[in-house]
Design a protein around this motif. Structure first.
Motif, PDB file in Angstrom:
ATOM      1  N   PHE A 298       0.948  -1.319  -0.080  1.00 24.88           N
ATOM      2  CA  PHE A 298       0.096  -0.041  -0.006  1.00 24.88           C
ATOM      3  C   PHE A 298       1.063   1.147   0.174  1.00 24.88           C
ATOM      4  O   PHE A 298       1.810   1.722   1.009  1.00 24.88           O
ATOM      5  CB  PHE A 298      -0.800   0.007   1.257  1.00 24.88           C
ATOM      6  CG  PHE A 298      -1.647   1.130   1.316  1.00 24.88           C
ATOM      7  CD1 PHE A 298      -2.852   1.298   0.436  1.00 24.88           C
ATOM      8  CD2 PHE A 298      -1.593   2.285   2.124  1.00 24.88           C
ATOM      9  CE1 PHE A 298      -3.799   2.409   0.437  1.00 24.88           C
ATOM     10  CE2 PHE A 298      -2.367   3.323   1.948  1.00 24.88           C
ATOM     11  CZ  PHE A 298      -3.493   3.498   1.546  1.00 24.88           C
ATOM     12  N   ARG A 299       0.801   2.112  -1.047  1.00 21.29           N
ATOM     13  CA  ARG A 299       1.631   3.450  -1.085  1.00 21.29           C
ATOM     14  C   ARG A 299       0.474   4.349  -1.602  1.00 21.29           C
ATOM     15  O   ARG A 299      -0.705   4.168  -1.903  1.00 21.29           O
ATOM     16  CB  ARG A 299       2.658   3.135  -2.276  1.00 21.29           C
ATOM     17  CG  ARG A 299       3.709   2.071  -1.850  1.00 21.29           C
ATOM     18  CD  ARG A 299       4.425   1.921  -3.179  1.00 21.29           C
ATOM     19  NE  ARG A 299       5.468   0.719  -2.501  1.00 21.29           N
ATOM     20  CZ  ARG A 299       6.281   0.197  -3.498  1.00 21.29           C
ATOM     21  NH1 ARG A 299       6.343   0.206  -4.866  1.00 21.29           N
ATOM     22  NH2 ARG A 299       7.154  -0.802  -3.028  1.00 21.29           N
ATOM     23  N   PRO A 300       1.079   5.673  -1.760  1.00 24.18           N
ATOM     24  CA  PRO A 300       0.239   6.837  -1.975  1.00 24.18           C
ATOM     25  C   PRO A 300      -0.503   6.635  -3.687  1.00 24.18           C
ATOM     26  O   PRO A 300      -1.337   7.046  -4.103  1.00 24.18           O
ATOM     27  CB  PRO A 300       0.988   8.002  -2.271  1.00 24.18           C
ATOM     28  CG  PRO A 300       2.108   7.915  -0.810  1.00 24.18           C
ATOM     29  CD  PRO A 300       2.269   6.315  -0.978  1.00 24.18           C
ATOM     30  N   THR A 301       0.364   5.561  -4.379  1.00 25.48           N
ATOM     31  CA  THR A 301       0.107   5.472  -5.709  1.00 25.48           C
ATOM     32  C   THR A 301      -0.751   4.296  -5.986  1.00 25.48           C
ATOM     33  O   THR A 301      -1.334   3.858  -7.030  1.00 25.48           O
ATOM     34  CB  THR A 301       1.212   5.017  -6.675  1.00 25.48           C
ATOM     35  OG1 THR A 301       2.051   4.347  -6.234  1.00 25.48           O
ATOM     36  CG2 THR A 301       2.122   6.538  -6.712  1.00 25.48           C
ATOM     37  N   SER A 302      -1.031   3.520  -4.880  1.00 26.49           N
ATOM     38  CA  SER A 302      -2.078   2.480  -4.811  1.00 26.49           C
ATOM     39  C   SER A 302      -3.647   2.766  -5.333  1.00 26.49           C
ATOM     40  O   SER A 302      -3.931   3.874  -5.065  1.00 26.49           O
ATOM     41  CB  SER A 302      -2.144   1.692  -3.412  1.00 26.49           C
ATOM     42  OG  SER A 302      -0.912   1.253  -3.012  1.00 26.49           O
ATOM     43  N   ILE A 303      -4.263   2.022  -6.017  1.00 22.80           N
ATOM     44  CA  ILE A 303      -5.449   1.779  -6.334  1.00 22.80           C
ATOM     45  C   ILE A 303      -6.406   1.622  -5.424  1.00 22.80           C
ATOM     46  O   ILE A 303      -6.287   0.589  -4.876  1.00 22.80           O
ATOM     47  CB  ILE A 303      -5.651   1.142  -7.878  1.00 22.80           C
ATOM     48  CG1 ILE A 303      -4.805   1.713  -8.627  1.00 22.80           C
ATOM     49  CG2 ILE A 303      -7.269   1.406  -8.411  1.00 22.80           C
ATOM     50  CD1 ILE A 303      -4.881   3.311  -9.198  1.00 22.80           C
TER      51      ILE A 303
END
Length: 347
Positions: free
Chosen positions: A336-341
């Motif tokens: 999980f990252r800021p770019t995760s959907i």
């Protein structure tokens, strides 16, 4: 939401359940500096797990939610509801130099179950008398001590489900407790709830299951947590088969859980730590769900929420909390990252 959706894994239909394609995890080639002398050992362990296919996205040996989903689908006709949260702590963590266990006397014939409601005295009953009400009052049958020479380090895990601590003999048990805490069907989690005592001459003398799970309208689910190597041993498989038969006669389920991918574990640990005050969650979670009108990156949803007046740092915490409460979804096989959907749950 169907129970099969709870694993949050992508499917092959190309719909909302597959917003991004699975990628292979790249293992580091340099030991992490923060690990000090353990860096080399950690690197070798990662290589070993990768060789066994446990760190590759989309190549899990077993869906870690399968055990809980199968249990949750076994609703009874008479909906027995599990009571309120337990009161007080039920983990004995003193005696660091020894491990004290409560043991029932072995019966002259058959099998009995020993349990304790105070952590000091043992009562013995027939296995069929281990009702959900009794199990919810049971204290652990052992102390969770920690010593330098131990291979497994016991821990006490705080859970949203119980509002208290649950004892675990190892970090692998801790992982399962976190997974059970995430599952919506689980209403109670108890550690080391009782001890089965078999008659003399039986292939098994005593056995204390690792955990018991209770749910509304569901039979108790007893779980033993073993690593894959332990679970594959013939001696353990024979023991597990005996325990499963005994518990089945009493109307209880029994499963052996062997772990989950590190990425899903890390995501669960990340989401369970998110704390949002109740009034704030009730106000902003519906707004966030409305703004997530399609599968979108976390940073985009944060920006949309911030545009409504919610501080961006709090918005990220809100999204993590919504993922824990399953009001939002993401691909749990990816970090999980800021770019995760993320996307909303289909009604």
């Amino acid at each position: 939401m169907s129970l099969s959706d709870l694993s949050l894994a992508t499917t092959s239909d190309g719909g909302l359940d597959r917003p991004n394609q699975p990628l292979q995890v790249r293992l580091p080639s340099v030991p992490p500096a923060w690990a000090g002398a353990l860096g080399i050992a950690l690197l070798r362990d990662s290589e070993r797990l990768a060789h066994r296919g446990r760190t590759r996205v989309g190549e899990w040996d077993v869906d870690p939610m399968a055990v809980l989903n199968a249990w949750a689908a076994n609703l009874r006709h008479t909906p027995n509801r599990v009571g309120a949260l337990i009161e007080g702590l039920r983990v004995r963590v003193h005696r660091p130099w020894s491990t004290y266990r409560l043991k029932p006397a072995r019966p002259a014939s058959g099998v009995v179950a020993g349990y304790s409601t105070d952590g000091r005295t043992v009562r013995s009953v027939q296995v069929a008398d281990l009702t959900a009400k009794l199990l919810s009052t049971a204290h652990p049958m052992r102390e969770f001590s920690r010593r330098l020479t131990q291979e497994h380090k016991p821990v006490a895990v705080w859970t949203h489900t119980t509002g208290s601590l649950v004892g675990a003999e190892s970090h692998l048990e801790r992982d399962f407790i976190t997974l059970a805490d995430f599952h919506p069907a689980v209403r109670y989690i108890g550690g080391q709830p009782f001890t089965l005592a078999f008659e003399r001459g039986a292939p098994c003398k005593l056995h204390t299951p690792d955990l018991v799970l209770l749910g509304d309208g569901l039979p108790p689910l007893v779980v033993d947590v073993k690593n894959p190597e332990q679970a594959a041993k013939r001696k353990w498989q024979a023991r597990a088969a005996l325990i499963r038969d005994v518990l089945a006669e009493a109307g209880m389920g029994y499963e052996v859980w062997t772990g989950m991918p590190r990425l899903m574990q890390a995501n669960l640990e990340n989401f369970t730590e998110a704390r949002v005050p109740g009034p704030s969650y009730c106000r902003w979670a519906p707004i966030a769900a409305e703004l997530c009108s399609r599968p979108m990156p976390v940073v985009e949803l944060v920006a949309r929420i911030a545009a409504r007046g919610y501080e961006p740092g709090f918005a990220m915490m809100l999204i993590r909390r919504m993922l824990w409460r399953r009001d939002l979804r993401t691909d749990m096989r990816l970090p999980f990252r800021p770019t995760s959907i993320v996307w909303t749950v289909n009604p």
